[in-house]
Design a protein around this motif. Structure first.
Motif, PDB file in Angstrom:
ATOM      1  N   HIS A 113      -7.013  -2.739   2.563  1.00 29.27           N
ATOM      2  CA  HIS A 113      -6.121  -3.230   1.760  1.00 29.27           C
ATOM      3  C   HIS A 113      -6.144  -4.692   1.934  1.00 29.27           C
ATOM      4  O   HIS A 113      -5.983  -5.451   0.913  1.00 29.27           O
ATOM      5  CB  HIS A 113      -4.627  -2.722   2.273  1.00 29.27           C
ATOM      6  N   GLN A 141      -7.471   2.268   5.913  1.00 28.83           N
ATOM      7  CA  GLN A 141      -6.638   1.572   4.686  1.00 28.83           C
ATOM      8  C   GLN A 141      -6.125   0.332   5.218  1.00 28.83           C
ATOM      9  O   GLN A 141      -6.278  -0.381   4.156  1.00 28.83           O
ATOM     10  CB  GLN A 141      -5.373   2.442   4.697  1.00 28.83           C
ATOM     11  N   SER A 144      -4.486   3.572  -2.077  1.00 26.69           N
ATOM     12  CA  SER A 144      -3.827   4.026  -0.900  1.00 26.69           C
ATOM     13  C   SER A 144      -3.891   5.531  -0.774  1.00 26.69           C
ATOM     14  O   SER A 144      -4.145   6.111  -1.501  1.00 26.69           O
ATOM     15  CB  SER A 144      -2.413   3.494  -1.196  1.00 26.69           C
ATOM     16  N   MET A 145      -3.468   5.778   0.689  1.00 25.78           N
ATOM     17  CA  MET A 145      -3.365   7.033   0.888  1.00 25.78           C
ATOM     18  C   MET A 145      -2.315   7.910   0.307  1.00 25.78           C
ATOM     19  O   MET A 145      -2.250   9.126   0.231  1.00 25.78           O
ATOM     20  CB  MET A 145      -3.082   7.540   2.608  1.00 25.78           C
ATOM     21  N   ASP A 160       0.862  -1.181   0.054  1.00 27.03           N
ATOM     22  CA  ASP A 160      -0.089  -0.172  -0.018  1.00 27.03           C
ATOM     23  C   ASP A 160       0.856   1.402   0.159  1.00 27.03           C
ATOM     24  O   ASP A 160       0.290   2.329   0.464  1.00 27.03           O
ATOM     25  CB  ASP A 160      -0.993  -0.072   1.318  1.00 27.03           C
TER      26      ASP A 160
END
Length: 468
Positions: A250, A246, A197-198, A171
């Motif tokens: 993920h 997340q 993803s961030m 990620d």
């Protein structure tokens, strides 16, 4: 005299006639030559144009390769540097911090899409194709490269590892992590990248948008602020934290991707073992998993460890059979997955940001299904992580890993038998741990399960030259 004049006149007239005939013939032949010349020019032009077109296409292909290389290099040079000392990769804080600051995040998104599309398996020419007697090990990776290096090192010592396919699910895109993974030469490897993803969605959902409600405010304050998710706090009144959500997203994305979207393992029916970047694997783990499956065929899920640093010296390891899942070294196959996805709602709508508690909920409340689990009490998977989301410690402290390796010298490997105990069933908590009240998280979770094949999604993007 008159005869001479007649001869001259006749000669003159003959010359005029011949001249006229010659002029007419010359004009006709000029036309013929002109037509032939035009045809010749067109033919040569077409050949030259084809060559130029081929050259143009070749240049475009080369340009694409160069662009992709430059994009990757750009990501590399914008990352933080790490020191490499005595084959140990050292960083500060929680693994790789900060990361690339992209002027154009689309650059990273395109590379992630490209790599997910290619689905490259490395070392396939050395170790051969996957078969149903093989094992897939799926590793969830964030940024703690120190721990990941230890995980890879432990896997390299395992007996039978040459038949394993290691799939790393990231990620966070980082060239040092990529270099570490791509240096593996003891088995087949593949890398996939979490596309939501961030790192890609830095300031928009599913990242942390500036328009989102701060996690620790009351609902009344959120309504007054008119923030995006004011009406969707969790069951404890808190609002979403993208860093926490997340991890669950993920985990859910990678399991859907591996079972349903990877072309190379479309017909694979063997076991998949789920571990993380901070797990240390004992070298007889493949043998123990096979022994557990043979001993407890009634179980659908197998766990290779429990959360304890204690290393048992018992000759006959213990297996507890129950409906409770230990989250260390979980393994199951495609048939079990096909049962689990019938209860997707229990995972995606359960108000808990932890994937393992959500999986517990899923297996406990799935109508018409019972998921018996065999858990190995003499662990073959150990949790190294003393830093990260749930810990404030420094990731550079590796002393506990040295101690664990020393203690593992007393572990009895490759036992011939195991002792099986039926354990009393455990009850789920009345409610989850929260952090999963936002309806956007619910929808994204369901979207990942229902989404069509990633190749279908993006195949048209790479049929034409990419432009930056």
């Amino acid at each position: 005299m008159s005869d001479q004049n007649c001869l001259l006149t006749f000669t003159y007239l003959l010359i005029l006639v011949m001249k006229r005939i010659a002029t007419r013939c010359l004009r006709r032949w000029t036309l013929v030559y002109g037509v032939i010349l035009i045809i010749f020019i067109i033919t040569q032009y077409h050949k030259s144009w084809s060559k130029l077109l081929d050259l143009h296409i070749g240049m475009q292909k080369s340009k694409n390769i160069i662009e992709c290389t430059l994009e990757t290099q750009e990501l590399f040079y914008r990352n933080q540097k790490l020191k490499i000392t005595n084959c140990s990769i050292i960083d500060g804080g929680e693994g790789i911090t900060g990361g690339p600051s992209f002027d154009n995040v689309r650059l990273l998104k395109r590379i992630v899409e490209r790599l997910n599309y290619e689905q490259t398996i490395r070392n396939l020419d050395v170790y051969g194709p996957l078969n149903n007697n093989s094992l897939i090990v799926l590793i969830q990776v964030h940024t703690r490269i120190n721990y990941l290096a230890e995980t890879i090192s432990s896997l390299s010592q395992a007996r039978g590892i040459e038949d394993v396919l290691l799939i790393f699910s990231h990620d966070y895109y980082d060239m040092r992590i990529n270099d570490l993974v791509r240096s593996i030469n003891f088995c087949k490897t593949m890398q996939i990248y979490f596309p939501y993803s961030m790192q890609i969605y830095t300031d928009v959902f599913p990242g942390q948008s500036p328009h989102d409600c701060p996690p620790k405010i009351t609902r009344a304050e959120a309504i007054e602020m008119n923030c995006t998710n004011a009406m969707f706090p969790d069951l404890y009144g808190n609002y979403r934290n993208a860093t926490a959500t997340q991890v669950k997203h993920h985990w859910w994305w990678k399991i859907n991707t591996v079972f349903d979207r990877l072309t190379a393992i479309r017909y694979y029916t063997g076991s998949i073992l789920f571990i993380e970047e901070d797990h240390y694997i004992v070298k007889d783990f493949i043998y123990m998993l096979r022994l557990m499956q043979k001993t407890c065929p009634q179980s659908k899920i197998f766990s290779l460890g429990i959360h304890s640093d204690y290393v048992s010296s018992r000759k006959s390891p213990q297996i507890h059979v129950s409906n409770w899942i230990s989250n260390l070294g979980i393994s199951f196959n495609r048939s079990v997955w096909n049962e689990l996805i019938q209860c997707t709602n229990q995972f995606c709508y359960y108000d808990d940001y932890n994937w393992d508690w959500s999986l517990q909920k899923m297996t406990k409340t799935c109508p018409g299904h019972t998921f018996w689990t065999s858990t190995l009490q003499n662990s073959r998977v150990y949790h190294l992580g003393k830093c990260g989301m749930h810990h404030a410690n420094n990731c550079t402290d590796m002393s506990h890993i040295v101690k664990l390796k020393q203690n593992l010298n007393t572990l009895k490997l490759y036992p011939e038998t195991v002792d099986v105990t039926l354990e009393n069933t455990k009850q789920m908590p009345i409610s989850g741990f929260g952090g999963w009240g936002d309806t956007r998280d619910h929808k994204l979770c369901m979207h990942m399960m229902n989404h069509y094949d990633v190749k279908t999604q993006i195949q048209n993007r790479f049929t034409k030259p990419l432009k930056r």
